[in-house]
Motif scaffolding. Structure first.
Motif, short mmCIF file in Angstrom:
data_model
loop_
_atom_site.label_atom_id
_atom_site.label_comp_id
_atom_site.label_asym_id
_atom_site.label_seq_id
_atom_site.Cartn_x
_atom_site.Cartn_y
_atom_site.Cartn_z
N MET A 57 0.84 -1.20 0.00
CA MET A 57 0.00 0.00 0.00
C MET A 57 0.88 1.25 0.00
O MET A 57 1.58 1.52 0.96
N MET A 65 -7.61 6.98 -0.92
CA MET A 65 -8.68 6.18 -0.32
C MET A 65 -9.29 6.87 0.89
O MET A 65 -10.50 6.81 1.11
N THR A 70 -12.80 5.17 1.22
CA THR A 70 -12.70 3.74 0.89
C THR A 70 -11.46 3.10 1.52
O THR A 70 -11.06 2.01 1.11
N PHE A 71 -10.86 3.78 2.49
CA PHE A 71 -9.65 3.26 3.12
C PHE A 71 -9.96 1.94 3.83
O PHE A 71 -10.83 1.88 4.69
N PRO A 72 -9.26 0.85 3.47
CA PRO A 72 -9.58 -0.46 4.07
C PRO A 72 -9.11 -0.56 5.51
O PRO A 72 -8.00 -0.14 5.85
N LYS A 73 -9.96 -1.10 6.37
CA LYS A 73 -9.59 -1.27 7.77
C LYS A 73 -8.56 -2.38 7.94
O LYS A 73 -7.77 -2.37 8.88
N LEU A 75 -6.03 -5.14 5.35
CA LEU A 75 -5.61 -5.61 4.03
C LEU A 75 -5.49 -7.12 4.09
O LEU A 75 -4.72 -7.66 4.89
N ASN A 76 -6.25 -7.82 3.26
CA ASN A 76 -6.17 -9.27 3.18
C ASN A 76 -5.59 -9.65 1.83
O ASN A 76 -6.14 -9.31 0.78
N GLU A 89 -2.83 -10.81 6.70
CA GLU A 89 -3.79 -9.76 7.04
C GLU A 89 -3.02 -8.65 7.74
O GLU A 89 -2.37 -8.89 8.76
N GLN A 91 -2.94 -4.95 9.51
CA GLN A 91 -3.72 -3.92 10.21
C GLN A 91 -2.88 -2.65 10.25
O GLN A 91 -1.72 -2.68 10.65
N TYR A 105 -0.73 2.47 6.51
CA TYR A 105 -0.22 1.15 6.15
C TYR A 105 1.27 1.26 5.84
O TYR A 105 1.71 2.26 5.26
#
Length: 366
Positions: A57, A65, A70-73, A75-76, A89, A91, A105
């Motif tokens: 990221m 994002m 849309t910022f992901p809580k 990342l998978n 994963e 965080q 990130y």
């Protein structure tokens, strides 16, 4: 357990003098090379850790994002290592920036900081290994870290370096694999410890002594001598993050690199395992990024140019492409074939010899 005991357990205990001069750290800091100048270019790569998509990221993508909501809580990311399916994963770190909580990130800057610290850890009286825990870490100053980054062409300010250190100490990564024979489960922050000892306080003190303890997977790798010497200076000289990742990927996977021996990798594999191509809207743009990164490796002397003949015409190519065409004549995948340069082949053979030498020495000392 009382809160008092918990606080005592969390309190940082600086490594002992013996931790800077023990068998494991002595082996880790031992390289197979001809002279001190050559040694200065070397560091150690950790095959499993370095092949994971840990820094996929970018700060710019994250900011876009955040603005878009849309910022992901979390990342998978799914990847593979030696045929094993692995899930990670990540965080993000949550940091208080002047009263505003911001999430970060780990990205390019954090990757460069980690690589520079791992290099510093190969220097005598800087890297340590505490057998009682166990834990592996490095002692340094911000001035020293900034000097190392600048030397490798990646200048960072005091504030930028400290921010990256905080992000690495607060971002967590969960690694799991369902492989029946080689199960993996590990969850920890990128740096398991970040501490400082300063008489003048943290603010702009270039002489403050900092301590970083690396991820437990690195500690385990040092104990098992599961690391390989490689040309760190050359890797850091690459301009793109993807080229640096591919360099480490070749170090980890192309361990029997001999002149004239080919190595194949697919675009789909690079995309999956690097995590660096998800930002491209179409595969076509991602394929161009891989092509540019491979050209960079060839220009920097890692890949051997290939002479291709088409009828009476001849042309020199840095690598070969075999496009896999799907329905509607769309390129679905590409198989890249590369050949090692004499330099990379020599470095790979020397890395193999060093691993064997270190394991023999470790066995003899038991």
């Amino acid at each position: 357990m009382s809160s008092k005991n918990t606080q005592q357990e969390k309190k940082f205990e600086p490594p002992t003098v013996e931790a800077f001069d023990c068998k494991q750290i002595d082996l880790f800091q031992s390289f197979l090379c001809n002279h001190e100048e050559q040694r200065g270019k070397l560091s150690n790569a950790f095959p499993l850790w370095d092949c994971l998509p840990r820094y996929s990221m970018s700060r710019r993508a994250a900011q876009k994002m955040l603005k878009a909501g849309t910022f992901p809580k979390l990342l998978n990311i799914a990847c593979q290592y030696l045929g094993r399916k692995i899930k990670i994963e990540i965080q993000p770190a949550r940091l208080n920036d002047n009263g505003v909580v911001t999430e970060y990130y780990p990205g390019i800057s954090e990757e460069l900081v980690e690589d520079a610290l791992r290099k510093i850890a190969t220097l005598q009286n800087h890297g340590y290994y505490d057998e009682s825990r166990p834990r592996h870490g490095v002692s340094f100053t911000i001035y020293q870290l900034r000097k190392e980054l600048k030397k490798q062409g990646h200048t960072r300010s005091y504030q930028e370096v400290v921010l990256s250190l905080r992000i690495l100490a607060r971002s967590s990564i969960e690694i799991s694999s369902e492989d029946k024979k080689n199960k993996i489960y590990d969850v920890c922050t990128y740096f398991s410890r970040l501490s400082t000892v300063s008489r003048a306080g943290l603010e702009e003190d270039p002489d403050a002594k900092w301590y970083v303890e690396f991820h437990p997977l690195i500690t385990k790798a040092i104990s098992a001598i599961d690391y390989r010497q490689f040309n760190y200076e050359l890797m850091m000289s690459h301009k793109t993050q993807l080229a640096r990742w591919l360099h480490k990927y070749l170090v980890a996977k192309f361990i029997n690199a001999s002149v004239g021996q080919k190595f194949e990798m697919r675009f789909s594999t690079i995309k999956r395992d690097s995590g660096l191509l998800e930002g491209y809207g179409r595969n076509r743009a991602g394929m161009e990024a891989v092509r540019n990164a491979l050209n960079e490796l060839a220009n920097n002397g890692i890949l051997q140019p290939i002479l291709e003949k088409e009828g009476k015409d001849e042309k020199v190519m840095p690598f070969m492409e075999n496009k896999i065409i799907g329905s509607k004549s769309v390129v679905e995948d590409i198989v890249y074939t590369v050949f090692p340069s004499a330099q990379f082949s020599s470095e790979s053979k020397r890395a193999n010899a060093n691993v064997n030498r270190l394991k023999e020495k470790s066995s003899a000392d038991r």
